[in-house]
Design a protein around this motif. Structure first.
Motif, PDB file in Angstrom:
ATOM      1  N   ARG A   1       1.048  -1.065  -0.103  1.00  0.00           N
ATOM      2  CA  ARG A   1       0.001  -0.109   0.108  1.00  0.00           C
ATOM      3  C   ARG A   1       0.731   1.206  -0.134  1.00  0.00           C
ATOM      4  O   ARG A   1       1.928   1.265   0.869  1.00  0.00           O
ATOM      5  CB  ARG A   1      -1.091   0.033   1.224  1.00  0.00           C
ATOM      6  CG  ARG A   1      -1.995   1.152   0.997  1.00  0.00           C
ATOM      7  CD  ARG A   1      -2.967   1.254   2.496  1.00  0.00           C
ATOM      8  NE  ARG A   1      -3.945   1.959   2.397  1.00  0.00           N
ATOM      9  CZ  ARG A   1      -5.381   1.727   1.555  1.00  0.00           C
ATOM     10  NH1 ARG A   1      -5.366   0.546   1.554  1.00  0.00           N
ATOM     11  NH2 ARG A   1      -6.209   2.680   1.685  1.00  0.00           N
TER      12      ARG A   1
ATOM     13  N   THR B   1       0.961   5.651  -0.243  1.00  0.00           N
ATOM     14  CA  THR B   1       0.161   6.721   0.123  1.00  0.00           C
ATOM     15  C   THR B   1       0.019   7.577  -0.975  1.00  0.00           C
ATOM     16  O   THR B   1       0.597   7.337  -1.846  1.00  0.00           O
ATOM     17  CB  THR B   1       0.761   7.504   1.494  1.00  0.00           C
ATOM     18  OG1 THR B   1       1.964   8.233   0.899  1.00  0.00           O
ATOM     19  CG2 THR B   1       0.992   6.773   2.488  1.00  0.00           C
ATOM     20  N   LYS B   2      -0.905   8.436  -1.088  1.00  0.00           N
ATOM     21  CA  LYS B   2      -1.211   9.552  -2.134  1.00  0.00           C
ATOM     22  C   LYS B   2       0.298  10.333  -2.625  1.00  0.00           C
ATOM     23  O   LYS B   2       0.338  10.620  -3.556  1.00  0.00           O
ATOM     24  CB  LYS B   2      -2.176  10.717  -1.824  1.00  0.00           C
ATOM     25  CG  LYS B   2      -2.380  11.469  -2.993  1.00  0.00           C
ATOM     26  CD  LYS B   2      -3.467  12.547  -2.630  1.00  0.00           C
ATOM     27  CE  LYS B   2      -4.101  13.454  -3.588  1.00  0.00           C
ATOM     28  NZ  LYS B   2      -5.127  14.214  -3.158  1.00  0.00           N
TER      29      LYS B   2
ATOM     30  N   ARG C   1      -2.806  -2.937  -9.828  1.00  0.00           N
ATOM     31  CA  ARG C   1      -3.004  -2.018  -9.037  1.00  0.00           C
ATOM     32  C   ARG C   1      -4.590  -1.703  -8.810  1.00  0.00           C
ATOM     33  O   ARG C   1      -5.304  -1.869  -9.605  1.00  0.00           O
ATOM     34  CB  ARG C   1      -2.331  -0.481  -9.608  1.00  0.00           C
ATOM     35  CG  ARG C   1      -3.057  -0.065 -10.637  1.00  0.00           C
ATOM     36  CD  ARG C   1      -1.980   1.093 -11.597  1.00  0.00           C
ATOM     37  NE  ARG C   1      -0.815   0.199 -12.376  1.00  0.00           N
ATOM     38  CZ  ARG C   1      -0.290   1.038 -13.135  1.00  0.00           C
ATOM     39  NH1 ARG C   1      -0.766   2.026 -13.571  1.00  0.00           N
ATOM     40  NH2 ARG C   1       0.699   0.519 -13.863  1.00  0.00           N
ATOM     41  N   THR C   2      -4.521  -1.026  -7.440  1.00  0.00           N
ATOM     42  CA  THR C   2      -5.994  -0.594  -7.212  1.00  0.00           C
ATOM     43  C   THR C   2      -5.980   0.956  -6.287  1.00  0.00           C
ATOM     44  O   THR C   2      -5.155   1.120  -5.517  1.00  0.00           O
ATOM     45  CB  THR C   2      -6.749  -1.631  -6.160  1.00  0.00           C
ATOM     46  OG1 THR C   2      -6.621  -2.922  -6.816  1.00  0.00           O
ATOM     47  CG2 THR C   2      -8.163  -1.084  -5.903  1.00  0.00           C
ATOM     48  N   TYR C   3      -6.937   1.510  -6.917  1.00  0.00           N
ATOM     49  CA  TYR C   3      -6.945   3.059  -6.508  1.00  0.00           C
ATOM     50  C   TYR C   3      -8.022   3.358  -5.417  1.00  0.00           C
ATOM     51  O   TYR C   3      -8.979   2.583  -5.648  1.00  0.00           O
ATOM     52  CB  TYR C   3      -6.907   4.088  -7.374  1.00  0.00           C
ATOM     53  CG  TYR C   3      -5.750   4.424  -8.459  1.00  0.00           C
ATOM     54  CD1 TYR C   3      -4.764   4.736  -8.122  1.00  0.00           C
ATOM     55  CD2 TYR C   3      -5.789   3.539  -9.480  1.00  0.00           C
ATOM     56  CE1 TYR C   3      -3.563   4.835  -8.884  1.00  0.00           C
ATOM     57  CE2 TYR C   3      -4.814   3.647 -10.550  1.00  0.00           C
ATOM     58  CZ  TYR C   3      -3.695   4.243 -10.112  1.00  0.00           C
ATOM     59  OH  TYR C   3      -2.702   4.511 -10.888  1.00  0.00           O
ATOM     60  N   HIS C   4      -7.914   3.924  -4.310  1.00  0.00           N
ATOM     61  CA  HIS C   4      -8.692   3.992  -3.171  1.00  0.00           C
ATOM     62  C   HIS C   4      -9.081   5.503  -2.894  1.00  0.00           C
ATOM     63  O   HIS C   4      -8.538   6.402  -3.460  1.00  0.00           O
ATOM     64  CB  HIS C   4      -8.032   3.598  -1.857  1.00  0.00           C
ATOM     65  CG  HIS C   4      -7.688   2.295  -1.896  1.00  0.00           C
ATOM     66  ND1 HIS C   4      -8.245   1.091  -1.945  1.00  0.00           N
ATOM     67  CD2 HIS C   4      -6.256   1.820  -2.173  1.00  0.00           C
ATOM     68  CE1 HIS C   4      -7.424  -0.107  -2.321  1.00  0.00           C
ATOM     69  NE2 HIS C   4      -6.310   0.138  -2.233  1.00  0.00           N
ATOM     70  N   GLU C   5     -10.401   5.562  -2.391  1.00  0.00           N
ATOM     71  CA  GLU C   5     -10.941   6.934  -2.193  1.00  0.00           C
ATOM     72  C   GLU C   5     -10.230   7.927  -1.375  1.00  0.00           C
ATOM     73  O   GLU C   5     -10.159   9.151  -1.919  1.00  0.00           O
ATOM     74  CB  GLU C   5     -12.342   6.736  -1.381  1.00  0.00           C
ATOM     75  CG  GLU C   5     -13.356   5.932  -2.188  1.00  0.00           C
ATOM     76  CD  GLU C   5     -14.687   6.003  -1.717  1.00  0.00           C
ATOM     77  OE1 GLU C   5     -14.542   6.586  -0.578  1.00  0.00           O
ATOM     78  OE2 GLU C   5     -15.381   5.317  -2.099  1.00  0.00           O
ATOM     79  N   ASP C   6      -9.138   7.472  -0.596  1.00  0.00           N
ATOM     80  CA  ASP C   6      -8.479   8.411   0.101  1.00  0.00           C
ATOM     81  C   ASP C   6      -7.297   8.944  -0.575  1.00  0.00           C
ATOM     82  O   ASP C   6      -6.143   9.637  -0.280  1.00  0.00           O
ATOM     83  CB  ASP C   6      -7.994   7.920   1.260  1.00  0.00           C
ATOM     84  CG  ASP C   6      -7.038   6.494   1.311  1.00  0.00           C
ATOM     85  OD1 ASP C   6      -6.953   6.143   0.249  1.00  0.00           O
ATOM     86  OD2 ASP C   6      -6.617   6.038   2.203  1.00  0.00           O
TER      87      ASP C   6
ATOM     88  N   SER D   1      -4.837   7.010  -1.916  1.00  0.00           N
ATOM     89  CA  SER D   1      -3.659   5.996  -1.764  1.00  0.00           C
ATOM     90  C   SER D   1      -3.845   4.923  -2.739  1.00  0.00           C
ATOM     91  O   SER D   1      -5.007   4.642  -3.781  1.00  0.00           O
ATOM     92  CB  SER D   1      -3.787   5.072  -0.324  1.00  0.00           C
ATOM     93  OG  SER D   1      -4.876   4.320  -0.523  1.00  0.00           O
ATOM     94  N   MET D   2      -2.903   3.757  -2.907  1.00  0.00           N
ATOM     95  CA  MET D   2      -3.074   2.676  -3.834  1.00  0.00           C
ATOM     96  C   MET D   2      -2.477   1.539  -3.466  1.00  0.00           C
ATOM     97  O   MET D   2      -1.389   1.601  -2.537  1.00  0.00           O
ATOM     98  CB  MET D   2      -2.140   3.268  -5.230  1.00  0.00           C
ATOM     99  CG  MET D   2      -1.894   2.332  -6.300  1.00  0.00           C
ATOM    100  SD  MET D   2      -1.029   2.939  -7.611  1.00  0.00           S
ATOM    101  CE  MET D   2       0.580   3.158  -6.882  1.00  0.00           C
ATOM    102  N   THR D   3      -3.068   0.439  -3.866  1.00  0.00           N
ATOM    103  CA  THR D   3      -2.524  -0.971  -3.454  1.00  0.00           C
ATOM    104  C   THR D   3      -1.764  -1.610  -4.670  1.00  0.00           C
ATOM    105  O   THR D   3      -2.395  -1.410  -5.830  1.00  0.00           O
ATOM    106  CB  THR D   3      -3.208  -2.075  -2.779  1.00  0.00           C
ATOM    107  OG1 THR D   3      -4.676  -1.999  -3.459  1.00  0.00           O
ATOM    108  CG2 THR D   3      -3.772  -1.545  -1.462  1.00  0.00           C
TER     109      THR D   3
END
Length: 307
Positions: A228, A230-231, A246-251, A253-255
């Motif tokens: 994970r 951070t932005k 890859r997966t992007y998240h609402e905050d 960040s990215m995994t």
């Protein structure tokens, strides 16, 4: 300026069979007398300008000096110009630049390059490349200190065969006398390189084998890793792991999910993740999280005596 006009006139002459002095005078907004002086200057520079008499007369360049446009189209020319320009900058190759200038005569009018290759680096690094190229051309033996991927420092005597640009890095391929076989050397790990006076006979070259120090060992298990970021570290993370899921998240960040081909060889990944500081976290597996914690503990011990 006169120099810019002369260069432009050369391209005009190369791109036209015959062009009149009056047409050149109109284009550059000068007198025909000035054009005559410019033609004399171009001829004095060694470019074979021919004068044609008659109603349709004017000036041209002999065909044997021109590149046959049927051999290359504009796309071919632009591709070659891009590659040769990048190489000529690194190696200060005037012959390559001459070729570029000739190719530009069959380039599309007012074409802007869609690619730009910068293949060099620090001036000392570029000098190393030039010295190696000269040693390859002259077939002279070289000596240098080298750090292998196993972090072993050795002195090598090499009969250089070729230079290779791969994965944003330069490599030397040649016959290593210490190993009695052909080897590949990453230039960033070479130091104190010397070109010897000894010449060698070219050996039968074997195709370079791209060795991946992280390649999965025979019989070793692979492991799935979830990271994970951070932005603040998205760009850097993509630079390191650009081909991974890859997966992007609402905050913001990215995994990133990747598979280690060798579960026993994780040191490289730990080192990369440490460069992110607090902006990277190992989500799984737990064993890799523990390995990172142990590495951080050892790092803390180095500074434990400081107040």
């Amino acid at each position: 300026m006169k120099l810019e006009r002369l260069i432009s006139m050369i391209y005009m002459l190369l791109n036209n069979e015959v062009i009149s002095a009056s047409a050149l005078a109109d284009k550059y907004e000068v007198s025909q007398r000035t054009i005559y002086r410019d033609i004399e200057a171009i001829s004095a520079a060694g470019i074979p300008v021919v004068s044609y008499q008659g109603v349709n007369g004017g000036y041209g360049i002999i065909d044997s000096y021109k590149m046959d446009k049927s051999l290359l189209n504009a796309y071919d020319a632009e591709t070659l110009i891009t590659v040769l320009s990048g190489l000529s900058t690194v190696f200060e190759d005037e012959q390559a630049m001459d070729t570029v200038r000739k190719l530009q005569t069959i380039q599309r009018d007012n074409a802007n390059p869609v690619l730009n290759l910068e293949m060099g680096g620090h001036p000392l690094y570029n000098q190393l490349l030039r010295d190696l190229r000269e040693a390859i051309t002259r077939r002279t033996v070289i000596q240098f200190d080298y750090i292998s991927w196993k972090n072993e420092r050795t002195k090598r005597s090499v009969e250089p065969a070729s230079l290779k640009f791969r994965r944003q890095a330069w490599y030397l391929y040649g016959f290593c006398r210490e190993r009695n076989n052909f080897r590949e050397f990453k230039l960033s790990r070479i130091s104190d390189m010397k070109v010897l006076a000894e010449h060698f006979q070219r050996r039968v070259e074997l195709p370079p084998v791209e060795r991946d120090p992280y390649q999965r060992n025979e019989g070793a298990e692979s492991v799935d890793v979830l990271l994970r970021f951070t932005k603040r570290s998205l760009a850097l993370a993509l630079d390191h792991f650009n081909n991974q899921e890859r997966t992007y998240h609402e905050d913001g960040s990215m995994t990133i999910k990747l598979q280690l081909r060798d579960a026993d060889n994780t040191k490289w990944l730990i080192r990369v993740l440490l460069s992110f500081g607090e902006d990277a976290e190992i989500i799984e597996p737990a064993s890799l999280r523990q390995e990172l914690k142990m590495t951080l503990g050892k790092m803390m011990q180095i500074y434990s005596d400081e107040v």
